[in-house]
Design a protein around this motif. Structure first.
Motif, PDB file in Angstrom:
ATOM      1  N   PHE A  68       0.828  -1.206   0.000  1.00  0.00           N
ATOM      2  CA  PHE A  68       0.000   0.000   0.000  1.00  0.00           C
ATOM      3  C   PHE A  68       0.863   1.257   0.000  1.00  0.00           C
ATOM      4  CE2 PHE A  68      -2.232   3.159   2.815  1.00  0.00           C
ATOM      5  CZ  PHE A  68      -3.048   3.666   1.814  1.00  0.00           C
ATOM      6  N   GLY A  69       1.907   1.233   0.835  1.00  0.00           N
ATOM      7  CA  GLY A  69       2.750   2.422   0.957  1.00  0.00           C
ATOM      8  C   GLY A  69       3.438   2.799  -0.334  1.00  0.00           C
ATOM      9  N   VAL A  70       3.970   1.816  -1.046  1.00  0.00           N
ATOM     10  CA  VAL A  70       4.757   2.116  -2.252  1.00  0.00           C
ATOM     11  C   VAL A  70       3.870   2.279  -3.480  1.00  0.00           C
ATOM     12  CG1 VAL A  70       6.606   1.267  -3.770  1.00  0.00           C
ATOM     13  CG2 VAL A  70       6.758   0.917  -1.301  1.00  0.00           C
ATOM     14  N   THR A  71       2.828   1.447  -3.593  1.00  0.00           N
ATOM     15  CA  THR A  71       2.048   1.449  -4.839  1.00  0.00           C
ATOM     16  C   THR A  71       0.797   2.319  -4.773  1.00  0.00           C
ATOM     17  OG1 THR A  71       0.651  -0.426  -4.206  1.00  0.00           O
ATOM     18  CG2 THR A  71       2.785  -0.939  -5.204  1.00  0.00           C
ATOM     19  N   ASP A  72       0.409   2.736  -3.574  1.00  0.00           N
ATOM     20  CA  ASP A  72      -0.813   3.522  -3.398  1.00  0.00           C
ATOM     21  C   ASP A  72      -2.082   2.740  -3.732  1.00  0.00           C
ATOM     22  OD1 ASP A  72      -0.096   5.818  -2.185  1.00  0.00           O
ATOM     23  OD2 ASP A  72       0.153   6.994  -4.020  1.00  0.00           O
ATOM     24  N   VAL A  73      -2.015   1.428  -3.707  1.00  0.00           N
ATOM     25  CA  VAL A  73      -3.209   0.608  -3.949  1.00  0.00           C
ATOM     26  C   VAL A  73      -3.562  -0.119  -2.652  1.00  0.00           C
ATOM     27  CG1 VAL A  73      -4.189  -1.331  -5.225  1.00  0.00           C
ATOM     28  CG2 VAL A  73      -2.647   0.260  -6.381  1.00  0.00           C
ATOM     29  N   LEU A  74      -4.766   0.149  -2.130  1.00  0.00           N
ATOM     30  CA  LEU A  74      -5.231  -0.593  -0.956  1.00  0.00           C
ATOM     31  C   LEU A  74      -5.797  -1.913  -1.488  1.00  0.00           C
ATOM     32  CD1 LEU A  74      -5.610  -0.193   2.177  1.00  0.00           C
ATOM     33  CD2 LEU A  74      -8.004   0.184   1.656  1.00  0.00           C
ATOM     34  N   ASN A  75      -4.922  -2.894  -1.577  1.00  0.00           N
ATOM     35  CA  ASN A  75      -5.254  -4.145  -2.265  1.00  0.00           C
ATOM     36  C   ASN A  75      -6.029  -5.093  -1.352  1.00  0.00           C
ATOM     37  OD1 ASN A  75      -5.287  -6.360  -3.942  1.00  0.00           O
ATOM     38  ND2 ASN A  75      -3.184  -6.976  -3.452  1.00  0.00           N
ATOM     39  N   ALA A  96       8.583   3.025 -11.854  1.00  0.00           N
ATOM     40  CA  ALA A  96       7.736   1.941 -12.390  1.00  0.00           C
ATOM     41  C   ALA A  96       8.363   0.586 -12.067  1.00  0.00           C
ATOM     42  CB  ALA A  96       7.577   2.104 -13.896  1.00  0.00           C
ATOM     43  N   ARG A  97       9.682   0.541 -12.210  1.00  0.00           N
ATOM     44  CA  ARG A  97      10.389  -0.710 -11.921  1.00  0.00           C
ATOM     45  C   ARG A  97      10.338  -1.014 -10.414  1.00  0.00           C
ATOM     46  NH1 ARG A  97      16.546  -1.561 -13.935  1.00  0.00           N
ATOM     47  NH2 ARG A  97      16.830  -3.691 -13.208  1.00  0.00           N
ATOM     48  N   VAL A  98      10.499   0.027  -9.618  1.00  0.00           N
ATOM     49  CA  VAL A  98      10.438  -0.145  -8.159  1.00  0.00           C
ATOM     50  C   VAL A  98       9.062  -0.692  -7.759  1.00  0.00           C
ATOM     51  CG1 VAL A  98      10.398   1.110  -5.954  1.00  0.00           C
ATOM     52  CG2 VAL A  98      12.170   1.613  -7.640  1.00  0.00           C
ATOM     53  N   ILE A  99       8.041  -0.142  -8.404  1.00  0.00           N
ATOM     54  CA  ILE A  99       6.676  -0.578  -8.062  1.00  0.00           C
ATOM     55  C   ILE A  99       6.467  -2.047  -8.446  1.00  0.00           C
ATOM     56  CG2 ILE A  99       4.250  -0.273  -8.755  1.00  0.00           C
ATOM     57  CD1 ILE A  99       4.833   2.789  -8.613  1.00  0.00           C
ATOM     58  N   THR A 100       6.952  -2.419  -9.626  1.00  0.00           N
ATOM     59  CA  THR A 100       6.810  -3.826 -10.044  1.00  0.00           C
ATOM     60  C   THR A 100       7.546  -4.748  -9.061  1.00  0.00           C
ATOM     61  OG1 THR A 100       6.663  -3.146 -12.347  1.00  0.00           O
ATOM     62  CG2 THR A 100       7.225  -5.452 -11.940  1.00  0.00           C
ATOM     63  N   LEU A 101       8.769  -4.340  -8.689  1.00  0.00           N
ATOM     64  CA  LEU A 101       9.530  -5.160  -7.730  1.00  0.00           C
ATOM     65  C   LEU A 101       8.826  -5.217  -6.372  1.00  0.00           C
ATOM     66  CD1 LEU A 101      13.206  -4.151  -8.612  1.00  0.00           C
ATOM     67  CD2 LEU A 101      12.191  -6.434  -8.779  1.00  0.00           C
ATOM     68  N   THR A 102       8.198  -4.102  -6.002  1.00  0.00           N
ATOM     69  CA  THR A 102       7.447  -4.087  -4.734  1.00  0.00           C
ATOM     70  C   THR A 102       6.294  -5.090  -4.782  1.00  0.00           C
ATOM     71  OG1 THR A 102       8.005  -1.768  -4.385  1.00  0.00           O
ATOM     72  CG2 THR A 102       6.128  -2.630  -3.141  1.00  0.00           C
ATOM     73  N   TRP A 103       5.583  -5.129  -5.919  1.00  0.00           N
ATOM     74  CA  TRP A 103       4.492  -6.107  -6.053  1.00  0.00           C
ATOM     75  C   TRP A 103       5.034  -7.529  -5.938  1.00  0.00           C
ATOM     76  CZ3 TRP A 103      -0.580  -5.606  -5.673  1.00  0.00           C
ATOM     77  CH2 TRP A 103      -1.146  -4.337  -5.867  1.00  0.00           C
ATOM     78  N   ALA A 104       6.220  -7.745  -6.522  1.00  0.00           N
ATOM     79  CA  ALA A 104       6.800  -9.090  -6.464  1.00  0.00           C
ATOM     80  C   ALA A 104       7.199  -9.454  -5.031  1.00  0.00           C
ATOM     81  CB  ALA A 104       8.017  -9.171  -7.384  1.00  0.00           C
TER      82      ALA A 104
END
Lengths: 444, 289
Positions: free
Chosen positions: B29-36, B186-194
Motif C-alpha cells: 500500500f505504501g509504495v504502490t498507493d493501492v489498498l489491495n 515503475a520498476r520499483v513498483i513492479t519489484l514491490t508487487w513481487a
C-alpha cells in the motif's frame, strides 16, 4: 501516503461484507427451457434442485445430497423416467447462510424450467427458505431437524429426519453407552449447530452427567486455542461437537497439541458422517488418532437387502461424476442425506406416476400414500419395481434404504439412531444401535 | 499466571502469522498507493498452491517456496493486468478499492471453483511440543515465529541497507520527486508487487499451517485483522505493521483467555478504535495537521 479515514472505514466494512454478499449457483445436467412444472411438455427434463450449502463451513452437505440426487435420477431415468420425462439435478448454493439462501432460492424459481422437487434445505437455511418454497407450491424434502417444523404445517414440506433435539439425546445416549461422566460441548455458531445445545444440556442433566464446559466456536475464526485450553482445563471425558468446515478439524488439532499429543474422545452428529469431514479431521490429527477417538450418531439405514442393493448400485454408478464430491465415495452410502434424500426423490417420482402429474400440488398427497400406504400393500424396494407395480394398478408401498416411512400430519417421518465410527481408511462402521426407549428416557 | 502464559504463547503465534501478512500488505500500500483488498484472496490462493505441491508428495516447506513464488507472480500480474490500467485511466482511490474488492471475489470464488468448497489440510506433522509454565508450543509454531522474525529482519535490511529499499522508501514518500531524482519508479513498483506478493504467499501458507484446516474463504476475517494491524501501526509503515500485528495478535488471544472467546475480535477492535482515536495516523504514522 495519507489516506482518508472514510476510505479506510469503507474498505473495512466492504471487506467484512464479503462473505455475506456472495451467492452462487450452478446447474448440473441439462434442463429444457419452457417446461413448466405442472404441464411439462413430453420428453422435457424435470429438475430436482439441491438447495444446500456448497461453500462456506457446511460445504460438505451440498455434494452429499447431490450424490443422492445423481444416484436416484440415474436409476429413475434408466427405468424410463417419470411420465416420459427424464430427471436432472441442479445445485443451488445457499452458503449455509439465510441471507444468501433466500436470493439464491428466488433466483432458482426465476430461472429454472421444469422444477419439480427441492431437496436439501438444511437447518442452516430452512427457517428462511421453507416458507418461500412453500409459497411457490413446490414440494421439498428437507434435511433439517429444527423443532419449529414439528408442529407447523407447511403443505409442501416433507422430512425423513428426526428433530435435532432427538439427535442431541442420541449423542448423550452414546456418551452413556461409553460410560462417560463429564462432557464438554463445542458447537459452531451457525443456526444448524446451535440448535443442539439446549437439548443436550437438559439431556446431560437427565442422564446425571456433568457439563464440563460449553464453548461456542466462531466458524469464521482461524484458531480455537483458547477454546481448546478451556476444554482441556475442564477435564472432560468426551466432547460433543458439531462445527463443520475447518472448525472441528482445527479444534481437534489444537486440543491434541495442547493435551500432550492426545485427542479427547469426540461424539459428533450425523453431519460428521461425510467423506469431506473425515478427510479434514484425519489430516488434522492423523487418521489412526482420529478414528480411535471418534463416534457419531447416525440415522439407521440398511446395509444389505434389496433396497440397499438398488441404492448402492445407483449411487456407486455415479462415482466420479458428482461435482464437489471428494474423498471416499462409499461414505455417501451411510451419510444421512445420501440415504434419505434418495428415498425422498424416489417417493416423489413414484407419487408423480401415481398422480399422473408433475405438479406438486397434485402429486404431494401421493407421497404420503406411497410412503405410508394401506395395510396389505405390496412392499417394493426400488423405483423400477414400485413404478412397475403402480402401472399394473396394484397397491404398493415404497421401502428404501432408509427403512419404512410413516408420515405424520406434519409430513414428518422420523427414523431411529445407530452409532457409527470410522475405520482409518475412512469407511463407516456401525458399532451399535440406540433404542427409542433410551432417547425417551433422556427427553425433557 | 498459567492462563496468561498460555495465551501469551498463542498471541505470539497469531502475531507472527499476522506480522508477515501485515508487513507485506502495508509495504504494498505504501509504495504502490493501492489498498489491495484482494491480498487475503491471493494469500489463500497461494496456500492452495502449496497444498497441491504437498499433495503431490513433496514437503510443505517446498510448498512454502512454491507459494511464495506464486504469490509474487500473481501479484505482479494482478498489478499489471488490473490495477495499473485503472490507475493509468485516473481511477480514484475509492474506485481502486472497489476494483480490489471485485478481484477478491474473482480470486476467492475462482479458487473455490477449482479447489471445491470443502476444507483441506496439509499433510505434515506438528513436531514435538514444548511446554513451559502454561506456554505450550509445537515445533511448527516455533518455526512460524522464527520465520516471522526472519521476515521482519529481512524487511529491515531491505529498507535500510539496500538501494532497492531506499528507492522503495523514496517512491512511497513522494513518487514524482523520486522519479525526478532518477529513480525508475515503475520498476520499483513492479519489484514491490513481487516482494510483497511473495510475502503474501508466504503468509498464506503460514496462516494455513497455523489454522490446521482451511478453505477458499478462510482469510475473510483475517483480512480485517491485517487491515487493523497495518492501520494501527500507521498505513504504509512496515515497522508500524510489525507493532500493530503484535498488539492485535496479543490482544485477541489474551482477551479471549479472560473474557469469552466470542468477544476476542471485539476487544481487539475496541482497542484499535481507541488508539486510532488518540492517534489517527497510527502508532508510527506521520502526524498531520
Amino acid at each position: 501516503m495519507k489516506f482518508p479515514v472514510l476510505l479506510l472505514a469503507a474498505a473495512v466494512v466492504a471487506g467484512a461484507g464479503l462473505t455475506a454478499c456472495s451467492t452462487s449457483s450452478s446447474t448440473t445436467g441439462t434442463t429444457t427451457p419452457g417446461a413448466a412444472a405442472s404441464g411439462a411438455p413430453n420428453g422435457s427434463a424435470l429438475v430436482i434442485a439441491d438447495v444446500a450449502p456448497f461453500s462456506g463451513p457446511d460445504a460438505a452437505l451440498g455434494p452429499t445430497y447431490l450424490a443422492s440426487c445423481y444416484g436416484a435420477t440415474s436409476a429413475i431415468n434408466a427405468a424410463g423416467g417419470v411420465l416420459g420425462h427424464p430427471l436432472t439435478c441442479k445445485s443451488v448454493d445457499t452458503r449455509g447462510d439465510p441471507a444468501d439462501a433466500v436470493p439464491a432460492v428466488n433466483q432458482m424459481f426465476a430461472s429454472t424450467s421444469g422444477l419439480s422437487l427441492v431437496i436439501g434445505c438444511t437447518s442452516d437455511e430452512a427457517a428462511s427458505v421453507v416458507p418461500v418454497i412453500n409459497a411457490h407450491k413446490m414440494a421439498m424434502f428437507c434435511m433439517t431437524g429444527q423443532s419449529e417444523f414439528d408442529n407447523v404445517h407447511y403443505p409442501y414440506f416433507y422430512r425423513l429426519v428426526p428433530p435435532d433435539l432427538e439427535e442431541s439425546y442420541a449423542m448423550v445416549a452414546i456418551a452413556q453407552q461409553l460410560h462417560y461422566k463429564r462432557i464438554a460441548l463445542a458447537f459452531g455458531n451457525d443456526i444448524g449447530s446451535q440448535t443442539f445445545i439446549q437439548p443436550a444440556i437438559s439431556a446431560l442433566a437427565k442422564a446425571g452427567m456433568t457439563l464440563a464446559t460449553n464453548q461456542t466456536l466462531d466458524l469464521h475464526a482461524t484458531t480455537f486455542r483458547t477454546e481448546a485450553t478451556a476444554i482441556i482445563a475442564s477435564h472432560p471425558d468426551a466432547i460433543m461437537t458439531e462445527a463443520l468446515g475447518s472448525a472441528d478439524p482445527t479444534l481437534f488439532q489444537e486440543i491434541k497439541q495442547l493435551n500432550g499429543g492426545k485427542m479427547i474422545p469426540v461424539i459428533g452428529t450425523s453431519a460428521a458422517i461425510s467423506p469431506a469431514f473425515f478427510k479434514s479431521a484425519a489430516a488434522a490429527v492423523g487418521a489412526t488418532e482420529f478414528t480411535a477417538n471418534f463416534h457419531a450418531d447416525n440415522l439407521v439405514t440398511e446395509t444389505s437387502g434389496p433396497a440397499y442393493q438398488a441404492f448402492s448400485t445407483a449411487l456407486l454408478s455415479q462415482q466420479g461424476k458428482v461435482p464437489g464430491a471428494s474423498g471416499d465415495f462409499t461414505t455417501y452410502l451411510s451419510a444421512p442425506g445420501g440415504v434419505h434424500l434418495y428415498d425422498g426423490i424416489n417417493l416423489a417420482a413414484l407419487a408423480m406416476i401415481k398422480a399422473k402429474s408433475t405438479d406438486p400440488s397434485v402429486y404431494g398427497p401421493d407421497i404420503i400414500a406411497i410412503g405410508n400406504s394401506a395395510p396389505g400393500a405390496k412392499v417394493c424396494y426400488s423405483f423400477a419395481a414400485c413404478a412397475a407395480a403402480l402401472k399394473s394398478g396394484s397397491a404398493s408401498r415404497y421401502e428404501g434404504p432408509g427403512g419404512p416411512t410413516s408420515f405424520d400430519s406434519f409430513h414428518d417421518s422420523t427414523g431411529i439412531f445407530q452409532v457409527d465410527t470410522y475405520s482409518p481408511s475412512g469407511q463407516v462402521n456401525v458399532v451399535g444401535n440406540l433404542a427409542a426407549s433410551q432417547l425417551r428416557a433422556l427427553s425433557g | 499466571m498459567t492462563i496468561f502464559l498460555a495465551s501469551l504463547g498463542f498471541g505470539l503465534v497469531t502475531a507472527s502469522v499476522l506480522a508477515i501478512a501485515a508487513v507485506g500488505f502495508t509495504l504494498q500500500f505504501g509504495v504502490t498507493d493501492v489498498l489491495n483488498l484482494a491480498y487475503g484472496a491471493v494469500m489463500i490462493a497461494a496456500a492452495f498452491i502449496a497444498y497441491v505441491v504437498n499433495q503431490a508428495g513433496l514437503s510443505i516447506w517446498v510448498g512454502l517456496v512454491a507459494a511464495g513464488a506464486a504469490g509474487a507472480l500473481g501479484s505482479v500480474l494482478l498489478n499489471a493486468g488490473v490495477y495499473t490500467p485503472f490507475q493509468r485511466r485516473g481511477a480514484s482511490p475509492i474506485t481502486m478499492v472497489i476494483v480490489s474488492l471485485g478481484m477478491t471475489l474473482i480470486i476467492e470464488f475462482g479458487t473455490q471453483a477449482i479447489a471445491g468448497g470443502t476444507s483441506v489440510s496439509y499433510s505434515m506433522g506438528q513436531g514435538p511440543t514444548v511446554s513451559a509454565g502454561g506456554l505450550v508450543l509445537s515445533a511448527v509454531q516455533f518455526v512460524v515465529i522464527g520465520l516471522s522474525v526472519l521476515v521482519m529482519a529481512g524487511t529491515h535490511v531491505l529498507l535500510r541497507y539496500t538501494r532497492l529499499g531506499k528507492a522503495m522508501r523514496a517512491t512511497a514518500a513522494n513518487r514524482n520527486l523520486a522519479r525526478n531524482c532518477g529513480i525508475r519508479t515503475a520498476r520499483v513498483i513492479t519489484l514491490t508487487w513481487a516482494i510483497t506478493g511473495a510475502l503474501c504467499g508466504l503468509a498464506g501458507v503460514v496462516f494455513a499451517m497455523d489454522a490446521g484446516s482451511f478453505d477458499a474463504t478462510s482469510t475473510d476475517l483475517f483480512l480485517i485483522m491485517i487491515l487493523a494491524a497495518a492501520f494501527l501501526g500507521g498505513p504504509g509503515q512496515a515497522y508500524g505493521a510489525m507493532l500493530g500485528a503484535l498488539i492485535i495478535g496479543l490482544a485477541t488471544e489474551i482477551s479471549a483467555a479472560y473474557i469469552t472467546p466470542s468477544y476476542k475480535y471485539v476487544i481487539a477492535f475496541v482497542a484499535l478504535l481507541a488508539m486510532l482515536g488518540m492517534r489517527p495516523s497510527g502508532l508510527l504514522g506521520e502526524r498531520t495537521g
